[in-house]
Design a protein around this motif. Sequence first.
Motif, PDB file in Angstrom:
ATOM      1  N   PRO A 193       0.844  -1.195   0.000  1.00 28.38           N
ATOM      2  CA  PRO A 193       0.000   0.000   0.000  1.00 28.38           C
ATOM      3  C   PRO A 193       0.881   1.248   0.000  1.00 28.38           C
ATOM      4  O   PRO A 193       1.933   1.274   0.643  1.00 28.38           O
ATOM      5  N   VAL A 194       0.464   2.290  -0.722  1.00 27.25           N
ATOM      6  CA  VAL A 194       1.291   3.488  -0.821  1.00 27.25           C
ATOM      7  C   VAL A 194       0.575   4.705  -0.231  1.00 27.25           C
ATOM      8  O   VAL A 194      -0.654   4.797  -0.261  1.00 27.25           O
ATOM      9  N   TYR A 195       1.384   5.626   0.292  1.00 32.39           N
ATOM     10  CA  TYR A 195       0.899   6.784   1.035  1.00 32.39           C
ATOM     11  C   TYR A 195       1.622   8.054   0.581  1.00 32.39           C
ATOM     12  O   TYR A 195       2.728   7.994   0.048  1.00 32.39           O
ATOM     13  N   ARG A 196       1.011   9.200   0.863  1.00 30.41           N
ATOM     14  CA  ARG A 196       1.694  10.481   0.784  1.00 30.41           C
ATOM     15  C   ARG A 196       2.170  10.846   2.192  1.00 30.41           C
ATOM     16  O   ARG A 196       1.788  10.203   3.170  1.00 30.41           O
ATOM     17  N   PHE A 197       2.976  11.917   2.300  1.00 24.83           N
ATOM     18  CA  PHE A 197       3.439  12.409   3.596  1.00 24.83           C
ATOM     19  C   PHE A 197       2.942  13.832   3.763  1.00 24.83           C
ATOM     20  O   PHE A 197       3.183  14.679   2.900  1.00 24.83           O
ATOM     21  N   ALA A 198       2.235  14.105   4.859  1.00 25.70           N
ATOM     22  CA  ALA A 198       1.607  15.412   5.047  1.00 25.70           C
ATOM     23  C   ALA A 198       2.618  16.553   5.094  1.00 25.70           C
ATOM     24  O   ALA A 198       2.281  17.697   4.774  1.00 25.70           O
ATOM     25  N   LYS A 199       3.853  16.279   5.488  1.00 28.80           N
ATOM     26  CA  LYS A 199       4.852  17.341   5.619  1.00 28.80           C
ATOM     27  C   LYS A 199       5.604  17.610   4.320  1.00 28.80           C
ATOM     28  O   LYS A 199       6.441  18.511   4.279  1.00 28.80           O
ATOM     29  N   ASP A 200       5.316  16.847   3.276  1.00 28.79           N
ATOM     30  CA  ASP A 200       5.874  17.170   1.954  1.00 28.79           C
ATOM     31  C   ASP A 200       5.078  18.346   1.403  1.00 28.79           C
ATOM     32  O   ASP A 200       3.910  18.207   1.048  1.00 28.79           O
ATOM     33  N   ALA A 201       5.724  19.520   1.336  1.00 35.26           N
ATOM     34  CA  ALA A 201       5.006  20.734   0.970  1.00 35.26           C
ATOM     35  C   ALA A 201       4.903  20.956  -0.529  1.00 35.26           C
ATOM     36  O   ALA A 201       4.012  21.653  -0.999  1.00 35.26           O
ATOM     37  N   ALA A 202       5.814  20.373  -1.299  1.00 33.87           N
ATOM     38  CA  ALA A 202       5.844  20.647  -2.735  1.00 33.87           C
ATOM     39  C   ALA A 202       6.236  19.399  -3.499  1.00 33.87           C
ATOM     40  O   ALA A 202       6.827  18.468  -2.934  1.00 33.87           O
ATOM     41  N   PRO A 203       5.903  19.350  -4.788  1.00 30.32           N
ATOM     42  CA  PRO A 203       6.336  18.215  -5.606  1.00 30.32           C
ATOM     43  C   PRO A 203       7.853  18.033  -5.514  1.00 30.32           C
ATOM     44  O   PRO A 203       8.611  18.999  -5.546  1.00 30.32           O
ATOM     45  N   GLY A 204       8.273  16.781  -5.396  1.00 26.99           N
ATOM     46  CA  GLY A 204       9.698  16.485  -5.300  1.00 26.99           C
ATOM     47  C   GLY A 204      10.224  16.418  -3.883  1.00 26.99           C
ATOM     48  O   GLY A 204      11.337  15.932  -3.660  1.00 26.99           O
ATOM     49  N   ASP A 205       9.440  16.874  -2.897  1.00 25.62           N
ATOM     50  CA  ASP A 205       9.877  16.765  -1.503  1.00 25.62           C
ATOM     51  C   ASP A 205       9.947  15.303  -1.092  1.00 25.62           C
ATOM     52  O   ASP A 205       9.080  14.493  -1.465  1.00 25.62           O
ATOM     53  N   ILE A 206      10.965  14.949  -0.318  1.00 21.99           N
ATOM     54  CA  ILE A 206      11.111  13.575   0.192  1.00 21.99           C
ATOM     55  C   ILE A 206      11.378  13.627   1.690  1.00 21.99           C
ATOM     56  O   ILE A 206      12.228  12.904   2.221  1.00 21.99           O
TER      57      ILE A 206
END
Length: 226
Positions: free
Chosen positions: A179-192
């Motif tokens: 299963p895949v998720y986003r991270f709420a603290k990634d503010a912009a595309p490309g953030d890791i």
Amino acid sequence: MVQRARIAIAVIGLAALAACGDSTGAGGTATAPTLGASPVASVSASADPTPQVIEVSPVPPPTVAKTQRRVRIYSGPSDVPVPASPDRGQGSSVVQLRATDQADIGTYVADGQGRTLYRFDKDSARPPKATCAGDCAKTWPPLLISSPGRIYPDGVDPQLVGYVERADGTCQVTIGGWPVYRFAKDAAPGDIRGQGVGGTWFAVAPTGEKTKPLPEVVAVPTPTTR
């Protein structure tokens, strides 16, 4: 009484189908149709619960690579518009997956807005199972797909893409079973920013594997003067 029983069974079956695009309630298990000389172009509507694949030639990409009841998984990129902001409810009807290169961690998968997608070591891939819920899912929103829906992987083998039903009945996209998720603290595309958090969260590679950890930053002592 028999007629009423049949109607009740039919209603239950439709509810299960709407929950995760699969009347069995266990998404991500369908096999791909055999592709002949002509590419697969579209899936027709039918009274039969299994979508019928129509072959035409020629046809521009993307082509349907795999179908799972009411969730269709395509091959190649798409120009179908996706929501401008990540969905946090029942999921989008269109999901795009894009393989993205990054110098520090290698190739990882992002969504249609360029947001990094992560996998969680406490989940499982065989069988697919999502364990991040409640407050965890607020920090790590799952990538959801609604039914009927379409998934367009670009640079990701469509045979590795699927979905799994979560405990709340929503459907979460999987890569390689994870299963895949986003991270709420990634503010912009490309953030890791989620890479390596807790030693259990990593950007997901196109194969479903973990990407490599970020290199450690070694502090260089500042020379002192006398």
